[in-house]
Design a protein around this motif. Sequence first.
Motif, PDB file in Angstrom:
ATOM      1  N   GLY A 109      -7.288   4.357 -17.097  1.00 17.75           N
ATOM      2  CA  GLY A 109      -6.636   4.812 -18.315  1.00 17.75           C
ATOM      3  C   GLY A 109      -5.840   3.698 -18.967  1.00 17.75           C
ATOM      4  N   ASP A 110      -5.234   4.030 -20.083  1.00 12.93           N
ATOM      5  CA  ASP A 110      -4.461   3.043 -20.845  1.00 12.93           C
ATOM      6  C   ASP A 110      -3.048   2.962 -20.275  1.00 12.93           C
ATOM      7  N   VAL A 111      -2.901   2.257 -19.164  1.00 13.94           N
ATOM      8  CA  VAL A 111      -1.632   2.124 -18.454  1.00 13.94           C
ATOM      9  C   VAL A 111      -1.317   0.642 -18.310  1.00 13.94           C
ATOM     10  N   SER A 112      -0.070   0.263 -18.553  1.00 11.56           N
ATOM     11  CA  SER A 112       0.292  -1.153 -18.479  1.00 11.56           C
ATOM     12  C   SER A 112       0.223  -1.666 -17.044  1.00 11.56           C
ATOM     13  N   ALA A 113      -0.005  -2.965 -16.910  1.00 11.94           N
ATOM     14  CA  ALA A 113      -0.068  -3.583 -15.588  1.00 11.94           C
ATOM     15  C   ALA A 113       1.274  -3.461 -14.868  1.00 11.94           C
ATOM     16  N   ARG A 114       2.357  -3.523 -15.622  1.00  9.44           N
ATOM     17  CA  ARG A 114       3.675  -3.395 -15.005  1.00  9.44           C
ATOM     18  C   ARG A 114       3.863  -2.002 -14.398  1.00  9.44           C
ATOM     19  N   ALA A 115       3.421  -0.967 -15.133  1.00  7.92           N
ATOM     20  CA  ALA A 115       3.541   0.401 -14.620  1.00  7.92           C
ATOM     21  C   ALA A 115       2.711   0.582 -13.355  1.00  7.92           C
ATOM     22  N   VAL A 116       1.543  -0.037 -13.309  1.00 12.69           N
ATOM     23  CA  VAL A 116       0.698   0.047 -12.112  1.00 12.69           C
ATOM     24  C   VAL A 116       1.385  -0.633 -10.933  1.00 12.69           C
ATOM     25  N   ARG A 117       2.003  -1.779 -11.178  1.00  8.97           N
ATOM     26  CA  ARG A 117       2.717  -2.487 -10.102  1.00  8.97           C
ATOM     27  C   ARG A 117       3.871  -1.638  -9.570  1.00  8.97           C
ATOM     28  N   GLU A 118       4.617  -0.996 -10.487  1.00 11.12           N
ATOM     29  CA  GLU A 118       5.730  -0.159 -10.058  1.00 11.12           C
ATOM     30  C   GLU A 118       5.235   1.037  -9.238  1.00 11.12           C
ATOM     31  N   ALA A 119       4.122   1.617  -9.664  1.00 13.33           N
ATOM     32  CA  ALA A 119       3.550   2.736  -8.911  1.00 13.33           C
ATOM     33  C   ALA A 119       3.107   2.275  -7.522  1.00 13.33           C
ATOM     34  N   ALA A 120       2.529   1.072  -7.446  1.00 14.54           N
ATOM     35  CA  ALA A 120       2.107   0.531  -6.151  1.00 14.54           C
ATOM     36  C   ALA A 120       3.310   0.305  -5.238  1.00 14.54           C
ATOM     37  N   LEU A 121       4.427  -0.144  -5.805  1.00 18.97           N
ATOM     38  CA  LEU A 121       5.644  -0.334  -5.005  1.00 18.97           C
ATOM     39  C   LEU A 121       6.177   1.003  -4.488  1.00 18.97           C
ATOM     40  N   LEU A 122       6.114   2.040  -5.340  1.00 18.60           N
ATOM     41  CA  LEU A 122       6.558   3.375  -4.923  1.00 18.60           C
ATOM     42  C   LEU A 122       5.721   3.871  -3.751  1.00 18.60           C
ATOM     43  N   VAL A 123       4.406   3.711  -3.844  1.00 26.61           N
ATOM     44  CA  VAL A 123       3.523   4.143  -2.758  1.00 26.61           C
ATOM     45  C   VAL A 123       3.785   3.327  -1.504  1.00 26.61           C
ATOM     46  N   ALA A 124       3.957   2.016  -1.661  1.00 24.32           N
ATOM     47  CA  ALA A 124       4.187   1.154  -0.502  1.00 24.32           C
ATOM     48  C   ALA A 124       5.457   1.547   0.236  1.00 24.32           C
ATOM     49  N   ARG A 125       6.501   1.848  -0.492  1.00 17.90           N
ATOM     50  CA  ARG A 125       7.751   2.258   0.154  1.00 17.90           C
ATOM     51  C   ARG A 125       7.590   3.596   0.867  1.00 17.90           C
ATOM     52  N   ALA A 126       6.821   4.504   0.265  1.00 14.85           N
ATOM     53  CA  ALA A 126       6.565   5.788   0.918  1.00 14.85           C
ATOM     54  C   ALA A 126       5.782   5.593   2.209  1.00 14.85           C
ATOM     55  N   LEU A 127       4.794   4.711   2.190  1.00 14.58           N
ATOM     56  CA  LEU A 127       3.995   4.449   3.390  1.00 14.58           C
ATOM     57  C   LEU A 127       4.841   3.806   4.484  1.00 14.58           C
ATOM     58  N   GLU A 128       5.691   2.848   4.082  1.00 12.31           N
ATOM     59  CA  GLU A 128       6.547   2.184   5.069  1.00 12.31           C
ATOM     60  C   GLU A 128       7.543   3.174   5.672  1.00 12.31           C
ATOM     61  N   SER A 129       8.111   4.058   4.824  1.00  7.41           N
ATOM     62  CA  SER A 129       9.041   5.061   5.323  1.00  7.41           C
ATOM     63  C   SER A 129       8.353   5.993   6.311  1.00  7.41           C
ATOM     64  N   GLY A 130       7.111   6.396   5.987  1.00  4.63           N
ATOM     65  CA  GLY A 130       6.362   7.258   6.895  1.00  4.63           C
ATOM     66  C   GLY A 130       6.099   6.596   8.227  1.00  4.63           C
ATOM     67  N   ARG A 131       5.762   5.305   8.193  1.00 12.24           N
ATOM     68  CA  ARG A 131       5.530   4.572   9.444  1.00 12.24           C
ATOM     69  C   ARG A 131       6.795   4.471  10.280  1.00 12.24           C
ATOM     70  N   LEU A 132       7.922   4.213   9.611  1.00 14.62           N
ATOM     71  CA  LEU A 132       9.186   4.120  10.342  1.00 14.62           C
ATOM     72  C   LEU A 132       9.551   5.457  10.969  1.00 14.62           C
ATOM     73  N   GLU A 133       9.325   6.546  10.221  1.00 11.03           N
ATOM     74  CA  GLU A 133       9.615   7.877  10.750  1.00 11.03           C
ATOM     75  C   GLU A 133       8.732   8.190  11.951  1.00 11.03           C
ATOM     76  N   ALA A 134       7.438   7.845  11.845  1.00 13.32           N
ATOM     77  CA  ALA A 134       6.521   8.077  12.969  1.00 13.32           C
ATOM     78  C   ALA A 134       6.904   7.224  14.164  1.00 13.32           C
ATOM     79  N   SER A 135       7.330   5.983  13.892  1.00 13.98           N
ATOM     80  CA  SER A 135       7.745   5.098  14.984  1.00 13.98           C
ATOM     81  C   SER A 135       8.985   5.639  15.684  1.00 13.98           C
ATOM     82  N   ALA A 136       9.934   6.169  14.890  1.00 14.86           N
ATOM     83  CA  ALA A 136      11.142   6.754  15.477  1.00 14.86           C
ATOM     84  C   ALA A 136      10.798   7.972  16.326  1.00 14.86           C
ATOM     85  N   GLU A 137       9.836   8.770  15.841  1.00 14.83           N
ATOM     86  CA  GLU A 137       9.420   9.951  16.591  1.00 14.83           C
ATOM     87  C   GLU A 137       8.778   9.545  17.920  1.00 14.83           C
TER      88      GLU A 137
END
Length: 348
Positions: A111-139
């Motif tokens: 779609g017509d989405v700026s490259a900056r917006a895509v990068r920010e979305a990728a950072l949001l997903v990356a942080r969610a994935l890292e948080s999930g890994r940390l939570e699983a590791s703690a468990e």
Amino acid sequence: MPPLLARTDHTQSTATLVAARSVSERLKHGLNGPGSRGAARHLRHLLGARGLALADLSGQPIWSGRRAEHAETAPLLEAVLRGEASRGSPPLQAAPLHAGDDLAGALLVHGDVSARAVREAALLVARALESGRLEASAERAAQAEFRALRAEISPHFVYNALTVIASLVRSDPDRAQELMLDFADYTRYSLARHGDYTTVSEEFHAIETYLALQRALLGDRLRVQVRVAPEVLGVAVPYLVLQPLVENAVRHGVEPGGGPGLVQVSGLAEGNDCVIGVEDDGPGMPPERAREVLSGEREDGDAVGLSNVDRRLRHVYGPWYGLVVETEEGAGTRVVVRVPRFQPGVLP
């Protein structure tokens, strides 16, 4: 007009925050977890894209909205996963997704989405994935600590218990047989592979078995009072959270001194809570030392598993629960456990 615009901006900001939180919650099990499709949908709405996909390292995208042609997406995803760098431009672009230092997959936006917006979305997903890994590791760490606690039977206690039983085989065989059955019951409960939860009734049975063996070892030095209200016997609690508290009361409050010692164990209902107390009349300790032991800041051979039990309770019921230790020098020690009588997901 300005107030109306302000309200509109506020509503949009709130919706954006809610969507971002939902993405994080849905991705805690990874890009191929049960919430990945919902996460892709929320991301697509956030970006205003025609279509959006999340792909793990296999390169198989999970789409929301309008899909792009496979002939275009396949080489683009492969390039991103191989080069670990963003590729493409509107209307089709992709960005790598990392969890910590590891490549986890890629984000594909149609779609017509700026490259900056895509990068920010990728950072949001990356942080969610890292948080999930940390939570699983703690468990996993908590489970490993729990398994270690199960196996933490004092060799000194085992040796002394078996020595006492052996000494009674000829002089009092009936008593020896009774104690051997208690010992077998105690080791079975401590080491067997149970589920995550049991009942107050089962925990109190394990406590009484342990105290019967300790009375055989300590004789008249150990006095015991156990009182539990019938209405809390069926309450579900994490497995093996009470016996370590009683063991600490005996080891810390009775064994070090030469005279008699009293251990009191109680369980009662207070409103919607079950309150269990374990108290000894031993030498006690400075409150600051108790705080350090409970937080795990201090190694203490007389406080086996206290920080472990406290962390497990807080993990299951929330930070407002856990252990409370009341003590001071020369005044004995009282440990209080407070848990809800009914908690969703906590079943024996």
